[in-house]
Design a protein around this motif. Structure first.
Motif, PDB file in Angstrom:
ATOM      1  N   THR A 133       0.835  -1.203   0.000  1.00  0.00           N
ATOM      2  CA  THR A 133       0.000   0.000   0.000  1.00  0.00           C
ATOM      3  C   THR A 133       0.871   1.255   0.000  1.00  0.00           C
TER       4      THR A 133
ATOM      5  N   ALA B 225       2.071   1.967  -3.346  1.00  0.00           N
ATOM      6  CA  ALA B 225       1.017   2.628  -4.108  1.00  0.00           C
ATOM      7  C   ALA B 225       0.958   4.117  -3.781  1.00  0.00           C
TER       8      ALA B 225
ATOM      9  N   GLN C 185       1.310   7.341  -6.314  1.00  0.00           N
ATOM     10  CA  GLN C 185       0.338   8.415  -6.405  1.00  0.00           C
ATOM     11  C   GLN C 185       0.977   9.782  -6.196  1.00  0.00           C
TER      12      GLN C 185
ATOM     13  N   GLN D  60       0.832   0.157  -9.422  1.00  0.00           N
ATOM     14  CA  GLN D  60      -0.239   1.120  -9.167  1.00  0.00           C
ATOM     15  C   GLN D  60      -0.358   2.131 -10.298  1.00  0.00           C
TER      16      GLN D  60
ATOM     17  N   HIS E  63      -5.416   4.088  -2.930  1.00  0.00           N
ATOM     18  CA  HIS E  63      -4.432   3.109  -2.462  1.00  0.00           C
ATOM     19  C   HIS E  63      -4.947   2.195  -1.356  1.00  0.00           C
TER      20      HIS E  63
ATOM     21  N   VAL F 247      -5.377  -1.719  -1.949  1.00  0.00           N
ATOM     22  CA  VAL F 247      -4.383  -2.371  -2.800  1.00  0.00           C
ATOM     23  C   VAL F 247      -3.797  -3.613  -2.137  1.00  0.00           C
TER      24      VAL F 247
END
Length: 436
Positions: free
Chosen positions: A76, A79, A83, A319, A337, A340
């Motif tokens: 996570t 991710a 982002q 991601q 996220h 994930v």
């Protein structure tokens, strides 16, 4: 003959025990597909779409599992790094494929740094890595929210196209379509009809089997099985009833994004190649026994940190592929996220992986089965119970349930192994006593 029958039965029973979760999900998936009443063209197109989006992320879990660190729910955090990379890319107004590459470039150092911190922390909680990484993901989410709500736009200045006008923080939703040109920037490069791809893969598989047999790498029996498998698969998909599903007379044929799948296959090859290197052997050694690995001169803590760093970087890139894929189009800055790690972990476990064992094939099969339920659950629940909301509850139950089941099975196997080891030690001691 009796011995062969008994061996076959024993092999079958062991296989059923080993892959009980996979067979259960397969049965449920088939049942849901039938009950849902959805068109097979829709199911297949949505399933391939979800495979395109999620396969890379699920494959990112394999290395920590082999290294004995369980399911790395801290992907996570990878991710989150991705982002941040996407946000900065949009802020800098870098578009298209170059924008995706820029986001991947920003993700690399961030994910490596985050992975290093995660690995250092998990080394402090050996034996509890799966739970520790899950809690760590929740903790990091708080820091992520602070970063996007306050630091970005105030401490770190950003353009008005990504910040909330008249307030601090990043907009709740960022558009990947339009001027950014990030939507399907990778998926849209080359689209190939699924059936064409399948036939080409079957042909290449058959050629590979011939080459392997010519090099005497496989027996004639195995060569026959592989060749027959390629022919049967191609033959089944050549049947008119099956062809209509993937290439309907009305509407466009189901396609796959070639470049995206090249990345997925490259990751599969990377995982396979890495396990054959010296570093990969260290991963295996640490995963099998940290005590033995340490006695062999392996720096266990360092190897575990490297495994987590690789997984975090790969998850970040996965991601990015997920966010740009067809059907997404927007970037939910504060929530994209959150699931994930949970969904990727559940998917790989559904494929037959465990807390300490995983392969590329298990990751891909698990992604296929897990998302087949996601596609059909609502419609099946609506037809069975008259309420599509039941399907949502069932999805959540499956996601958490399969993870809980995997942890229980892992604990049970560990207890059984310790019991067997204890009995063996007692037997050895008794044998020594009798000899003396």
């Amino acid at each position: 003959m009796n011995n062969k029958t008994q061996d076959f039965k024993k092999l079958l029973v062991n296989n059923l025990k080993k892959y009980a979760v996979t067979y259960l999900f397969l049965a449920i998936s088939v049942f849901f597909i039938i009950v849902s009443g959805l068109d097979m063209n829709y199911i297949c197109s949505q399933l391939l779409l979800r495979l395109n989006r999620n396969a890379f992320i699920v494959l990112a879990l394999i290395i920590p599992i082999i290294a004995g660190m369980g399911i790395n729910f801290a992907i996570t955090i990878g991710a989150m790094a991705a982002q941040i990379g996407l946000l900065l890319t949009i802020n800098w107004r870098i578009t298209g494929v170059l924008g995706i590459l820029t986001a991947a470039g920003v993700t690399l150092p961030l994910a490596m740094f985050f992975g290093f911190l995660i690995g250092k922390l998990l080394n402090k909680m050996k034996g509890q890595e799966t739970i520790g990484s899950l809690i760590l993901g929740y903790f990091a989410n708080g820091a992520y929210q602070l970063l996007f709500l306050f630091i970005f736009g105030t401490v770190i200045p950003l353009n008005d196209n990504v910040t909330i006008v008249g307030a601090s923080g990043v907009q709740n939703t960022l558009n990947l379509t339009g001027d950014t040109k990030l939507y399907t920037a990778v998926d849209g490069i080359v689209q190939i009809p699924f059936l064409v791809t399948l036939y080409v893969v079957c042909a290449l598989f058959a050629v590979w089997a011939v080459i392997q047999y010519a090099r005497k790498k496989i027996t004639i029996k195995r060569f026959g099985v592989l060749l027959a498998l390629a022919i049967v698969v191609a033959g089944v998909f050549a049947l008119p009833a099956v062809t209509k599903v993937f290439n309907p007379e009305a509407g466009r044929p189901i396609t796959i994004p070639l470049v995206t799948w090249i990345f997925v296959l490259l990751l599969c090859a990377f995982n396979t190649f890495l396990m054959r290197t010296r570093l990969g052997q260290k991963f295996r050694a640490v995963g099998q026994s940290q005590t033995v690995a340490n006695a062999s001169g392996i720096n266990v803590d360092r190897v575990r940190i490297i495994a987590i760093m690789i997984s975090t970087v790969l998850a970040g890139w996965g991601q990015i592929l997920f966010m740009q894929s067809e059907g997404i189009g927007t970037f939910q800055t504060y929530a994209a996220h959150e699931q994930v790690g949970l969904y990727a972990g559940a998917a790989i476990l559904v494929g037959g992986a465990s807390i300490d064992r995983a392969t590329n094939m298990q990751a891909l099969i698990g992604t296929f089965l897990f998302h087949s339920l996601f596609i059909t659950a609502q419609s099946a629940a609506s037809n069975l119970f008259g309420d599509s909301a039941v399907g949502e509850y069932f999805r959540a139950f499956l996601s958490y349930g399969v993870i809980a089941l995997a942890l229980v099975i892992y604990a049970w196997r560990g207890a059984q192994q310790r019991k067997a080891d204890s009995l063996r030690v007692v037997a050895e001691q008794q044998g020594k006593t009798e000899k003396s």
